[in-house]
Write a protein that holds these residues in place. Structure first.
Motif: not given
Length: 446
Positions: A271-296
Motif C-alpha cells: 500500500e502507498g500514499l494517496p496523492r493528497d496525503h501530506e507526505d506524498f511529496f516527500e515520498a516522491f523524492v524518496l522514491n527518486q532515491i530508492v527506485g525512480g532515479g535510473g542508474f543512480e
C-alpha cells in the motif's frame, strides 16, 4: 501526428524558431471558465500557430457495468472511427484535411483525449473533435474491426510475462474491485459487447461533471472559453457514479504464476500514499532515491550494477483514485530471480530502518530541480502537465513553487516518511515465469 499536421507545423516552426528558442523554465498559467461553466487551465503562447488540448474524463474503465468488462476501453477506441455524418474513412480524411491530430485512450481512472490543431483550421478541427466526442457512430463494420484488434491485443498480452505478472498482482491487491481485472477486458467479455453496451459506456464515461482540461498555444482565454462550450457543451451533464474505494489486500510473501519463459518478471509492492496525503511529496523524492532515479537509484545499484541480476529494476508511486500503491518491477533469469527478490527485500528493510543519506537526498534534489523545467518543452507537454495538475488537486502556482519545495526538504522529513511508508512485512512479490529457489511461494493461476 498525421503527416500533414507535422509538415505544416514544421513550416510554421521554422518561421518562428527565433522567438521560440528561450528555455521554458517558467510558465504563466491562467484559469479559464467558459460561459457554460467548464473550467480549463491555459498557457497562452503566440509564437507558433497551433494549439494543444488535453481533455480528461474522470472515471475511466472502472465505470464498466457489471458483466461488460472492456466496454469503456472499446468505446474509447471507436471515438475516432466515424462521427456525425462521416464513416470511419470519411472522418479520417476530414481530420487529415485540416491537418489535425486526435488521440483517444482509456485507463483505470480516466478517458484521455489529446488534440493538436493549427490556428488556421481551428474551427474545423474543433467541430470534428466535437463530433467524435458527442456523436460517435459505432458503425457495425468499425465495431467489428476494432473489436478484432482489441481481442488480438488481449490474446497477445496473455503471452507476455510482464503483463501476466502485473494483472496477477492486481487480482491479489484488489480482488473484485474493477482495479483487480484487466481494463481492456477478456477475449470473451469483449466478444460479447453489443453496440448498445458501447452507447451506454459512452454516456457513463463522457460527461460534463468529470471534465478536466489543459490547453497551451495560440489561443486567448476568451477564445478558449467559447471553444470549450462548443466542444463539450452538448455532452451529458452527469455520468455514471464513480466506484467505491478499494481495499488493498497485500500481506507479503511471494506468489508465482507458472509461465514457460527463460526470464521471470516480478511485480512487487504494498500500500502507498494517496496523492493528497501530506507526505506524498516527500515520498516522491524518496522514491527518486530508492527506485525512480535510473542508474543512480539504490535498486539499480544493488540489483544490477553490483550483482548483474537484471537489466533494469525500478519503483514508483501509484496513487489511483480509489486506492494507492507503492510498486516496482524487475526481470531476471529464472535461476537468479530469487536472489534479485532477496536484494530488493534487503533494501526495503534498510530504507525502513535506516533511511537514506544526506548525499543521496542532495543528489536527488539536484536531479529533480534540474530536470523539471525541461518538461515544459512544447505546447503538448505543457497541456498534459496542466491537466495532470488539476486532476492531482495541485494549486495553480505549483509549477512555480515545486522546485522550492524540493530544495526545502530535510533529511529528517525524508527519513520519517521512509519509516512510515516502507513496509517490509507487507511487501508482496508476484512472479510470472519458472523461477527457481522460491520454494515457499504460493502458486497462482493466470
Amino acid at each position: 501526428m498525421t503527416p500533414r499536421f507535422f509538415s505544416r507545423l514544421a513550416a510554421a516552426m521554422l518561421l518562428t524558431l527565433a522567438a521560440a528558442l528561450p528555455a521554458r523554465a517558467a510558465v504563466e498559467i491562467e484559469e479559464v471558465t467558459s460561459p457554460g461553466g467548464i473550467t480549463a487551465w491555459l498557457v497562452e503562447d503566440r509564437n507558433i500557430p497551433f494549439v494543444a488540448l488535453e481533455i480528461r474524463f474522470q472515471g475511466g474503465t472502472s465505470l464498466d457495468a457489471p458483466g461488460k468488462r472492456g466496454a469503456v476501453h472499446l468505446m474509447t477506441s471507436l471515438l475516432g472511427e466515424g462521427a456525425g455524418d462521416m464513416d470511419a474513412q470519411g472522418f479520417a480524411r476530414a481530420v487529415e484535411g485540416v491537418a489535425a491530430d486526435f488521440d483517444y485512450d482509456a485507463g483505470d481512472d480516466v478517458v484521455s483525449v489529446s488534440a493538436r490543431f493549427l490556428t488556421e483550421t481551428r474551427d474545423e478541427a474543433v467541430e470534428l473533435l466535437r463530433a467524435s466526442l458527442v456523436e460517435p457512430r459505432f458503425d457495425a463494420d468499425a465495431v467489428e474491426r476494432v473489436r478484432a484488434q482489441a481481442v488480438s491485443a488481449i490474446r497477445s498480452d496473455l503471452q507476455d510475462p510482464s503483463v501476466i505478472a502485473g494483472r496477477a498482482f492486481d487480482r491479489v491487491a484488489f480482488g473484485d474491485h474493477p482495479y483487480g481485472t484487466a481494463p481492456d477486458g477478456t477475449p470473451e467479455s469483449v466478444a460479447a459487447l453489443t453496440r448498445d453496451d458501447l452507447i451506454a459506456a459512452h454516456g457513463d464515461a463522457l460527461a460534463r461533471d468529470r471534465i478536466f482540461v489543459g490547453a497551451a498555444g495560440d489561443i486567448t482565454a476568451e477564445e478558449l472559453g467559447a471553444l470549450l462550450d462548443e466542444l463539450l457543451g452538448d455532452l451529458p451533464a452527469e455520468g455514471a457514479p464513480l466506484p467505491e474505494d478499494a481495499e488493498v489486500g497485500l500481506s507479503g510473501g511471494v506468489k508465482v504464476v507458472e509461465f514457460d519463459t527463460p526470464q521471470s518478471v516480478a511485480v512487487f509492492g504494498h500500500e502507498g500514499l494517496p496523492r493528497d496525503h501530506e507526505d506524498f511529496f516527500e515520498a516522491f523524492v524518496l522514491n527518486q532515491i530508492v527506485g525512480g532515479g535510473g542508474f543512480e537509484s539504490r535498486l539499480m545499484q544493488e540489483v544490477r550494477e553490483k550483482r548483474g541480476l537484471t537489466y533494469g529494476v525500478y519503483s514508483y508511486l501509484a496513487p489511483k483514485d480509489h486506492a494507492a500503491l507503492y510498486l516496482g518491477r524487475v526481470a531476471s533469469a529464472n535461476d537468479r530471480i530469487a536472489e534479485a527478490i532477496g536484494v530488493i527485500r534487503d533494501e526495503w528493510e534498510s530504507v525502513a530502518e535506516e533511511g537514506v543519506s544526506a548525499q543521496e537526498l542532495e543528489d536527488a534534489k539536484t536531479y529533480l530541480t534540474g530536470a523539471y523545467p525541461l518538461r515544459f518543452d512544447g505546447n503538448g507537454p505543457i497541456a498534459n502537465i496542466l491537466v495532470g495538475m488539476q486532476m492531482d488537486g495541485l494549486p495553480i502556482d505549483y509549477a512555480e513553487t515545486r522546485n522550492d519545495k524540493v530544495r526545502a526538504m530535510t533529511l529528517e522529513e525524508i527519513n520519517r516518511v521512509a519509516a512510515d511508508l516502507f513496509d517490509p512485512e507487507s511487501l508482496t512479490f508476484v512472479v510470472a515465469g519458472r523461477p527457481e529457489g522460491l520454494e515457499d511461494a504460493e502458486p497462482l493461476s493466470q
